[in-house]
Design a protein around this motif. Structure first.
Motif, short mmCIF file in Angstrom:
data_model
loop_
_atom_site.label_atom_id
_atom_site.label_comp_id
_atom_site.label_asym_id
_atom_site.label_seq_id
_atom_site.Cartn_x
_atom_site.Cartn_y
_atom_site.Cartn_z
N LEU A 254 39.26 31.60 -3.60
CA LEU A 254 38.78 32.39 -2.45
C LEU A 254 38.78 31.53 -1.19
N LEU A 255 38.32 30.29 -1.32
CA LEU A 255 38.29 29.39 -0.16
C LEU A 255 39.72 29.17 0.36
N ARG A 256 40.64 28.93 -0.54
CA ARG A 256 42.03 28.71 -0.11
C ARG A 256 42.59 29.96 0.57
N TRP A 257 42.25 31.13 0.02
CA TRP A 257 42.70 32.36 0.66
C TRP A 257 42.14 32.43 2.09
N GLY A 258 40.83 32.09 2.23
CA GLY A 258 40.19 32.13 3.55
C GLY A 258 40.88 31.20 4.53
N VAL A 259 41.16 29.98 4.09
CA VAL A 259 41.84 29.00 4.96
C VAL A 259 43.21 29.55 5.38
N GLY A 260 43.93 30.11 4.41
CA GLY A 260 45.26 30.64 4.70
C GLY A 260 45.18 31.80 5.69
N TRP A 261 44.20 32.68 5.51
CA TRP A 261 44.07 33.84 6.41
C TRP A 261 43.79 33.35 7.83
N LEU A 262 42.87 32.39 7.96
CA LEU A 262 42.50 31.90 9.30
C LEU A 262 43.69 31.20 9.95
N GLU A 263 44.44 30.42 9.17
CA GLU A 263 45.61 29.75 9.75
C GLU A 263 46.66 30.77 10.17
N HIS A 264 46.80 31.83 9.39
CA HIS A 264 47.76 32.88 9.73
C HIS A 264 47.36 33.57 11.05
N GLN A 265 46.04 33.61 11.31
CA GLN A 265 45.57 34.22 12.56
C GLN A 265 45.67 33.23 13.73
N ALA A 266 46.22 32.06 13.47
CA ALA A 266 46.38 31.00 14.48
C ALA A 266 45.04 30.48 14.99
N ALA A 267 44.01 30.46 14.13
CA ALA A 267 42.73 29.84 14.52
C ALA A 267 43.00 28.36 14.82
N PRO A 268 42.56 27.86 15.98
CA PRO A 268 42.89 26.47 16.33
C PRO A 268 42.24 25.44 15.41
N ARG A 269 41.08 25.79 14.81
CA ARG A 269 40.41 24.90 13.85
C ARG A 269 39.89 25.79 12.73
N VAL A 270 39.78 25.24 11.53
CA VAL A 270 39.22 26.01 10.41
C VAL A 270 37.92 25.33 9.98
N THR A 271 36.81 26.07 10.05
CA THR A 271 35.49 25.50 9.77
C THR A 271 34.75 26.37 8.78
N LEU A 272 33.63 25.84 8.31
CA LEU A 272 32.66 26.63 7.56
C LEU A 272 31.30 25.98 7.72
N THR A 273 30.25 26.72 7.44
CA THR A 273 28.90 26.19 7.54
C THR A 273 28.26 26.27 6.18
N VAL A 274 27.61 25.18 5.77
CA VAL A 274 27.06 25.14 4.41
C VAL A 274 25.67 24.51 4.45
N ASP A 275 24.81 25.00 3.58
CA ASP A 275 23.49 24.40 3.37
C ASP A 275 23.70 22.98 2.87
N GLY A 276 23.16 21.99 3.58
CA GLY A 276 23.37 20.59 3.23
C GLY A 276 22.79 20.19 1.88
N GLU A 277 22.02 21.09 1.23
CA GLU A 277 21.50 20.77 -0.11
C GLU A 277 22.21 21.57 -1.20
N ASN A 278 23.26 22.28 -0.83
CA ASN A 278 23.99 23.08 -1.82
C ASN A 278 25.13 22.21 -2.39
N GLU A 279 24.75 21.37 -3.37
CA GLU A 279 25.68 20.35 -3.86
C GLU A 279 26.97 20.95 -4.43
N GLY A 280 26.85 22.07 -5.13
CA GLY A 280 28.04 22.67 -5.73
C GLY A 280 29.05 23.07 -4.66
N ALA A 281 28.56 23.75 -3.63
CA ALA A 281 29.47 24.19 -2.57
C ALA A 281 30.03 22.98 -1.83
N LEU A 282 29.16 21.98 -1.57
CA LEU A 282 29.63 20.81 -0.82
C LEU A 282 30.77 20.10 -1.54
N SER A 283 30.64 19.97 -2.89
CA SER A 283 31.70 19.23 -3.57
C SER A 283 33.00 20.04 -3.57
#
Ligand SMILES: CC(C)(COP(=O)(O)OP(=O)(O)OC[C@H]1O[C@@H](n2cnc3c(N)ncnc32)[C@H](O)[C@@H]1OP(=O)(O)O)[C@@H](O)C(=O)NCCC(=O)NCCS
Length: 304
Positions: A254-283
């Motif tokens: 899903l994350l890779r799909w999201g990155v691909g979709w955003l790049e296809h939309q010509a987003a100049p940067r690809v970012t996300l926001t994550v809870d700094g204590e969510n170890e699973g998501a961070l890794s």
């Protein structure tokens, strides 16, 4: 000096837009810059006209505050978003704004158990202001960015998973809402979504139905990814996998799909926001090349 607080009447939206783009406030409210930024706040399903104020000093626009009241399993919390232009700071306007907002939250949302403030850090003014009002550090959220721009990775869907973009139907609203609730059930400040709140989210200006993907397995929705185009960047805004579908590579796909979709939309940067204590998501995010570029602090105060 006179200070007056007023409501965000529709005729005053341009005042608010000018305040938001003031150089002393635009960096904190960067995600709300651009033509639809303010409209996104106004359409947010967890806020409303009774939770928004403007401040005037000697008749001149000086600041604003709005509140979101967000339901969770442990009761609601309110996020207050004050801003005061630099020339009017340290005169008590920010305090007036959050005191007014807190009183309105207590009256309109008596089930609310917590008040929060937030800012990109370091921010001595926000930290000092939060401490002065009895708020304590609660959490850091990290803004992560994938520097290998233009190299969207290949997506491999796990066996048995089928994906479809969000089509706005009742079925899709129900699936997305339920998958969201089940994915974030254990999370800090995990919002409780309903088909109605998802419908409202889908009506927010700039929402892209084709930027939302729902993943199904044996007829049930087991994951989702929602992307958002912001000024100067594209964000993988929410991504979730329900507990029984974790560990099979669906989050990564899903994350890779999201990155691909955003790049296809010509987003100049690809970012996300994550809870700094969510170890699973961070890794997961680190292993996909995301690096921390900024931190946002949350300060919190319990309500009796
Ligand atoms: C944070 C902000 C809203 C404060 O607004 P303000 O009108 O200056 O706040 P007040 O005048 O009511 O300040 C109340 C108290 O907060 C603390 N405070 C405010 N600014 C501070 C600073 N720069 N350093 C340390 N403490 C500060 C002080 O205790 C102050 O009381 P004092 O002036 O009597 O010492 C304003 O600086 C701002 O808009 N910053 C940018 C946007 C932002 O960060 N928003 C999120 C805020 S959590």
């Amino acid at each position: 000096m006179t200070v007056e607080l007023g409501v965000f009447a529709p005729g005053r939206l341009e005042i608010l837009r000018r305040l938001l783009s003031d150089p002393s406030l635009a960096p904190e409210f960067e995600a709300l810059q651009g033509p639809q930024g303010l409209e996104r706040v106004l359409a947010d399903p967890f806020s409303g006209p009774e939770l928004r104020w403007l401040a005037f000093r000697d008749g001149e626009p000086a600041g604003f505050c709005w509140a979101f009241v967000i339901p969770t399993r442990e009761g609601s919390f309110a996020m207050l978003r004050p801003g005061v232009v630099a020339r009017a700071r340290r005169t008590g306007i920010g305090s007036r704004l959050i005191e007014t907002a807190s009183a309105a939250v207590r009256e309109l949302a008596p089930q609310c158990r917590e008040l929060c403030l937030t800012a990109w850090v370091p921010s001595p003014e926000a930290a000092g202001f939060a401490a002065r009002h009895g708020y304590e550090h609660a959490r850091f959220y990290w803004l992560m960015e994938r520097p290998q721009h233009g190299s969207a990775p290949q997506v491999d869907w796990p066996p048995g998973v089928e994906v479809e973009t969000f089509d706005g139907t009742e079925r899709a609203l129900g699936h997305w809402s339920e998958a969201y609730n089940r994915s974030f059930a254990e999370h800090y400040h995990g919002a409780l979504s309903t088909p109605e709140s998802v419908r409202a989210l889908a009506a927010v200006p700039g929402f892209r139905p084709d930027g939302v993907l729902l993943a199904h397995r044996t007829g049930a929705c087991v994951g989702f990814c929602q992307n958002q185009l912001l000024p100067g960047r594209g964000e993988v805004a929410t991504l979730g996998v329900v507990p029984e579908a974790r560990g099979i590579g669906l989050g990564r796909a899903l994350l890779r799909w999201g990155v691909g979709w955003l790049e296809h939309q010509a987003a100049p940067r690809v970012t996300l926001t994550v809870d700094g204590e969510n170890e699973g998501a961070l890794s997961l995010y680190r292993s996909e090349g995301f690096e921390t570029v900024r931190k946002r602090e949350i300060w919190s105060r319990r309500l009796p």
